[in-house]
Design a protein around this motif. Structure first.
Motif, PDB file in Angstrom:
ATOM      1  N   ILE A 177       0.900  -1.175   0.015  1.00  0.00           N
ATOM      2  CA  ILE A 177       0.186   0.249   0.075  1.00  0.00           C
ATOM      3  C   ILE A 177       0.814   1.256  -0.086  1.00  0.00           C
ATOM      4  O   ILE A 177       0.634   2.189  -0.828  1.00  0.00           O
ATOM      5  N   LEU A 178       1.855   1.169   0.794  1.00  0.00           N
ATOM      6  CA  LEU A 178       2.834   2.436   0.707  1.00  0.00           C
ATOM      7  C   LEU A 178       3.620   2.614  -0.491  1.00  0.00           C
ATOM      8  O   LEU A 178       4.057   3.840  -0.689  1.00  0.00           O
ATOM      9  N   GLY A 179       3.553   1.583  -1.335  1.00  0.00           N
ATOM     10  CA  GLY A 179       4.136   1.944  -2.628  1.00  0.00           C
ATOM     11  C   GLY A 179       3.481   2.440  -3.745  1.00  0.00           C
ATOM     12  O   GLY A 179       3.799   2.748  -4.875  1.00  0.00           O
ATOM     13  N   LYS A 180       2.041   2.591  -3.394  1.00  0.00           N
ATOM     14  CA  LYS A 180       1.027   3.217  -4.322  1.00  0.00           C
ATOM     15  C   LYS A 180       1.457   4.722  -4.551  1.00  0.00           C
ATOM     16  O   LYS A 180       2.182   5.726  -3.680  1.00  0.00           O
ATOM     17  N   GLU A 181       1.084   5.163  -5.709  1.00  0.00           N
ATOM     18  CA  GLU A 181       1.401   6.780  -6.169  1.00  0.00           C
ATOM     19  C   GLU A 181       0.730   7.860  -5.307  1.00  0.00           C
ATOM     20  O   GLU A 181       1.095   8.610  -4.791  1.00  0.00           O
ATOM     21  N   PHE A 182      -0.474   7.417  -4.650  1.00  0.00           N
ATOM     22  CA  PHE A 182      -1.127   8.475  -3.906  1.00  0.00           C
ATOM     23  C   PHE A 182      -0.342   8.570  -2.461  1.00  0.00           C
ATOM     24  O   PHE A 182      -0.638   9.736  -1.963  1.00  0.00           O
ATOM     25  N   ILE A 183       0.270   7.599  -2.037  1.00  0.00           N
ATOM     26  CA  ILE A 183       1.064   7.824  -0.871  1.00  0.00           C
ATOM     27  C   ILE A 183       2.068   8.613  -1.164  1.00  0.00           C
ATOM     28  O   ILE A 183       2.550   9.295  -0.091  1.00  0.00           O
ATOM     29  N   ALA A 184       2.926   8.455  -2.384  1.00  0.00           N
ATOM     30  CA  ALA A 184       4.100   9.190  -2.502  1.00  0.00           C
ATOM     31  C   ALA A 184       3.328  10.830  -2.657  1.00  0.00           C
ATOM     32  O   ALA A 184       4.256  11.803  -2.079  1.00  0.00           O
ATOM     33  N   GLY A 185       2.440  11.008  -3.193  1.00  0.00           N
ATOM     34  CA  GLY A 185       1.741  12.392  -3.144  1.00  0.00           C
ATOM     35  C   GLY A 185       1.539  12.958  -1.783  1.00  0.00           C
ATOM     36  O   GLY A 185       1.862  14.149  -1.440  1.00  0.00           O
ATOM     37  N   ALA A 186       0.883  12.009  -0.973  1.00  0.00           N
ATOM     38  CA  ALA A 186       0.680  12.405   0.451  1.00  0.00           C
ATOM     39  C   ALA A 186       1.806  12.841   1.187  1.00  0.00           C
ATOM     40  O   ALA A 186       2.035  13.731   1.934  1.00  0.00           O
ATOM     41  N   ARG A 193       3.775   9.971   9.291  1.00  0.00           N
ATOM     42  CA  ARG A 193       3.511   8.553   9.303  1.00  0.00           C
ATOM     43  C   ARG A 193       2.200   8.290   9.800  1.00  0.00           C
ATOM     44  O   ARG A 193       1.495   7.058   9.370  1.00  0.00           O
ATOM     45  N   PHE A 194       1.615   8.777  10.880  1.00  0.00           N
ATOM     46  CA  PHE A 194       0.606   8.462  11.580  1.00  0.00           C
ATOM     47  C   PHE A 194      -0.579   8.892  10.705  1.00  0.00           C
ATOM     48  O   PHE A 194      -1.603   7.930  10.429  1.00  0.00           O
ATOM     49  N   PHE A 195      -0.557   9.933   9.941  1.00  0.00           N
ATOM     50  CA  PHE A 195      -1.562  10.404   9.127  1.00  0.00           C
ATOM     51  C   PHE A 195      -1.625   9.521   7.937  1.00  0.00           C
ATOM     52  O   PHE A 195      -2.613   8.990   7.340  1.00  0.00           O
ATOM     53  N   LEU A 196      -0.415   8.992   7.136  1.00  0.00           N
ATOM     54  CA  LEU A 196      -0.418   8.089   6.314  1.00  0.00           C
ATOM     55  C   LEU A 196      -1.175   6.718   6.785  1.00  0.00           C
ATOM     56  O   LEU A 196      -1.928   6.130   5.667  1.00  0.00           O
ATOM     57  N   PHE A 197      -0.764   6.413   7.959  1.00  0.00           N
ATOM     58  CA  PHE A 197      -1.351   5.186   8.580  1.00  0.00           C
ATOM     59  C   PHE A 197      -2.887   5.212   8.674  1.00  0.00           C
ATOM     60  O   PHE A 197      -3.834   4.591   8.020  1.00  0.00           O
ATOM     61  N   TRP A 198      -3.418   6.376   9.323  1.00  0.00           N
ATOM     62  CA  TRP A 198      -4.784   6.258   9.594  1.00  0.00           C
ATOM     63  C   TRP A 198      -5.628   6.566   8.356  1.00  0.00           C
ATOM     64  O   TRP A 198      -6.812   6.116   8.149  1.00  0.00           O
ATOM     65  N   LYS A 199      -5.339   7.682   7.455  1.00  0.00           N
ATOM     66  CA  LYS A 199      -6.005   8.179   6.505  1.00  0.00           C
ATOM     67  C   LYS A 199      -5.770   7.211   5.077  1.00  0.00           C
ATOM     68  O   LYS A 199      -6.740   7.121   4.442  1.00  0.00           O
ATOM     69  N   HIS A 200      -4.862   6.513   4.927  1.00  0.00           N
ATOM     70  CA  HIS A 200      -4.436   6.039   3.702  1.00  0.00           C
ATOM     71  C   HIS A 200      -4.114   4.482   3.858  1.00  0.00           C
ATOM     72  O   HIS A 200      -4.688   3.446   3.311  1.00  0.00           O
ATOM     73  N   VAL A 201      -3.377   4.134   4.778  1.00  0.00           N
ATOM     74  CA  VAL A 201      -2.966   2.697   4.639  1.00  0.00           C
ATOM     75  C   VAL A 201      -4.162   1.711   5.660  1.00  0.00           C
ATOM     76  O   VAL A 201      -4.651   0.745   4.981  1.00  0.00           O
ATOM     77  N   LEU A 202      -4.589   2.171   6.495  1.00  0.00           N
ATOM     78  CA  LEU A 202      -5.811   1.312   7.345  1.00  0.00           C
ATOM     79  C   LEU A 202      -7.006   1.224   6.515  1.00  0.00           C
ATOM     80  O   LEU A 202      -7.519  -0.173   6.454  1.00  0.00           O
ATOM     81  N   PRO A 203      -7.459   2.435   5.701  1.00  0.00           N
ATOM     82  CA  PRO A 203      -8.666   1.961   5.055  1.00  0.00           C
ATOM     83  C   PRO A 203      -8.508   0.948   4.011  1.00  0.00           C
ATOM     84  O   PRO A 203      -9.492   0.173   3.634  1.00  0.00           O
ATOM     85  N   HIS A 204      -7.362   0.819   3.442  1.00  0.00           N
ATOM     86  CA  HIS A 204      -7.174  -0.044   2.292  1.00  0.00           C
ATOM     87  C   HIS A 204      -6.814  -1.557   2.938  1.00  0.00           C
ATOM     88  O   HIS A 204      -6.738  -2.705   2.502  1.00  0.00           O
ATOM     89  N   LEU A 205      -6.199  -1.467   4.248  1.00  0.00           N
ATOM     90  CA  LEU A 205      -5.709  -2.671   4.934  1.00  0.00           C
ATOM     91  C   LEU A 205      -6.676  -3.630   5.571  1.00  0.00           C
ATOM     92  O   LEU A 205      -6.775  -4.894   5.519  1.00  0.00           O
ATOM     93  N   LYS A 206      -7.874  -2.846   5.978  1.00  0.00           N
ATOM     94  CA  LYS A 206      -8.821  -3.228   6.986  1.00  0.00           C
ATOM     95  C   LYS A 206      -9.601  -4.502   6.310  1.00  0.00           C
ATOM     96  O   LYS A 206      -9.912  -5.808   6.960  1.00  0.00           O
ATOM     97  N   GLY A 207      -9.849  -4.399   4.929  1.00  0.00           N
ATOM     98  CA  GLY A 207     -10.473  -5.598   4.375  1.00  0.00           C
ATOM     99  C   GLY A 207      -9.632  -6.694   4.329  1.00  0.00           C
ATOM    100  O   GLY A 207     -10.168  -7.900   4.500  1.00  0.00           O
ATOM    101  N   ARG A 208      -8.242  -6.591   4.025  1.00  0.00           N
ATOM    102  CA  ARG A 208      -7.383  -7.698   3.877  1.00  0.00           C
ATOM    103  C   ARG A 208      -7.359  -8.514   5.313  1.00  0.00           C
ATOM    104  O   ARG A 208      -7.065  -9.529   5.459  1.00  0.00           O
ATOM    105  N   LEU A 209      -7.305  -7.556   6.413  1.00  0.00           N
ATOM    106  CA  LEU A 209      -7.359  -8.151   7.662  1.00  0.00           C
ATOM    107  C   LEU A 209      -8.513  -8.951   8.287  1.00  0.00           C
ATOM    108  O   LEU A 209      -8.330  -9.914   9.038  1.00  0.00           O
ATOM    109  N   PHE A 210      -9.574  -8.520   7.683  1.00  0.00           N
ATOM    110  CA  PHE A 210     -10.789  -9.360   7.931  1.00  0.00           C
ATOM    111  C   PHE A 210     -10.732 -10.752   7.272  1.00  0.00           C
ATOM    112  O   PHE A 210     -11.115 -11.774   7.904  1.00  0.00           O
ATOM    113  N   ILE A 211     -10.226 -10.763   6.006  1.00  0.00           N
ATOM    114  CA  ILE A 211      -9.899 -12.234   5.396  1.00  0.00           C
ATOM    115  C   ILE A 211      -8.661 -12.715   6.112  1.00  0.00           C
ATOM    116  O   ILE A 211      -8.873 -14.202   6.023  1.00  0.00           O
TER     117      ILE A 211
END
Length: 335
Positions: A177-186, A193-211
């Motif tokens: 997720i951190l390798g995505k282009e929108f992360i580089a822009g942020a 790092r906390f902003f990146l995690f809370w606003k970008h990483v966690l929303p994309h990660l939570k679905g995979r965590l449920f799995i």
């Protein structure tokens, strides 16, 4: 239709697990005892346990006359409850470690990955056996710990054994997720790092965590099953040291893997004593697998249903090749 199928898979899987857990908890809370049938007097005369499955006793009894189905109900809270507790502890710890590893610098990540990758090649059951043997194998002096203490320590030990591989999985997902282009822009805009995690990483990660979670429960069940066949039973192994003669080691609780480990030789004699807990153990794994498949279909954006290619009659007719086409091209070339 695909969404309905995924929901049905989740409903079947989660429903079976919750049904067995709820039934077992209710069985314990009411102080119910496992029914016992030692001897019967029927048309063919007296008969003694073990009794094979029949209309009167659906799953039969063991050699002591205890009904196998109620032994399974009694042990569901230990088997499924322990697997869920182990997975939950491992999941929470691995989430913290894995996310931190995902934010580490590449040089540090390479070193940590090499250290933790070794746990992929070392059987976790072997590690668990060597660590838990002093705790769960009864000595001649008896146990110095209580049943609840042994259960808690077993859950913590197995959770830490599952931690490295789970942390690597979460770390790899975080790095992707951190390798995505929108992360580089942020990052360019000054995101911490906390902003990146809370606003970008966690929303994309939570679905995979449920799995990931039901997969961890399956992994915990398999480790418990392996320990059961090694006669390291959940809650402790009751060992007799009487020189006059002893029974084989027995479990303290009716946990499914422990019942299988104690009675695996019965498959050649009274097969239902072994196969009844094996049946419910297999159903639990099937239910968790169905839940995983359903969650993948609903939550994972990378899993997309295949679209059928529809070719209209117009496009099919226009692309058809006939003999006249060759004649027409031939005339154009000759001209």
């Amino acid at each position: 239709m695909t969404t309905l199928k995924n929901r049905l898979l989740i409903g079947f899987g989660a429903g079976f697990i919750l049904l067995m857990l709820g039934w077992s908890i209710l069985f314990h809370s009411q102080g119910s005892k496992i029914p016992k049938t030692v001897m019967t007097n029927g048309d063919e005369g007296f008969a003694a346990a073990p009794f094979s499955p029949s209309s009167q006793i659906m799953f039969g009894t063991d050699r002591d006359g205890y009904h196998m189905f109620y032994k399974v109900v009694d042990g569901a809270v230990y088997t499924l409850g322990a697997a869920i507790a182990i997975s939950l502890v491992a999941f929470l710890l691995a989430f913290l470690v894995g996310v931190l590893m995902g934010f580490w610098k590449p040089a540090v990540r390479r070193y940590s990955d090499k250290v933790l990758m070794g746990f992929y090649f070392i059987p976790q059951s072997i590690i668990a056996y060597n660590v838990l043997y002093p705790l769960l194998w009864e000595t001649e002096e008896g146990f110095i710990t209580t049943l609840n203490e042994r259960i808690i320590w077993t859950i913590l030990v197995l959770a830490f054994i599952m931690l490295p591989t789970t942390a690597i999985l979460i770390s790899n997902e975080t790095k992707e997720i951190l390798g995505k282009e929108f992360i580089a822009g942020a990052r360019v805009l000054g995101g911490s790092r906390f902003f990146l995690f809370w606003k970008h990483v966690l929303p994309h990660l939570k679905g995979r965590l449920f799995i990931l979670f039901p997969k961890l429960v399956i992994q915990a069940l398999l480790i418990i099953a392996h320990l059961g066949f090694f006669t390291i039973y959940f809650g402790g192994t009751d060992v007799c040291y009487d020189p006059a003669g002893c029974d084989p080691p027995k479990p303290f609780v009716q946990e499914w893997a422990s019942i299988m480990g104690t009675n695996y030789s019965e498959i050649y004699n009274a097969w239902w004593i072994f196969m009844t807990p094996m049946l419910f153990f297999s159903l639990a794994i099937i239910a968790l697998t169905a839940t995983t498949k359903g969650l993948e279909g609903l939550l994972d954006p990378s899993v997309k249903p295949r679209k059928k290619k529809v070719i209209s009659s117009h496009s099919h007719a226009s692309s058809a090749v006939t003999a006249e086409s060759f004649h027409r091209v031939g005339k154009e070339v000759s001209s």
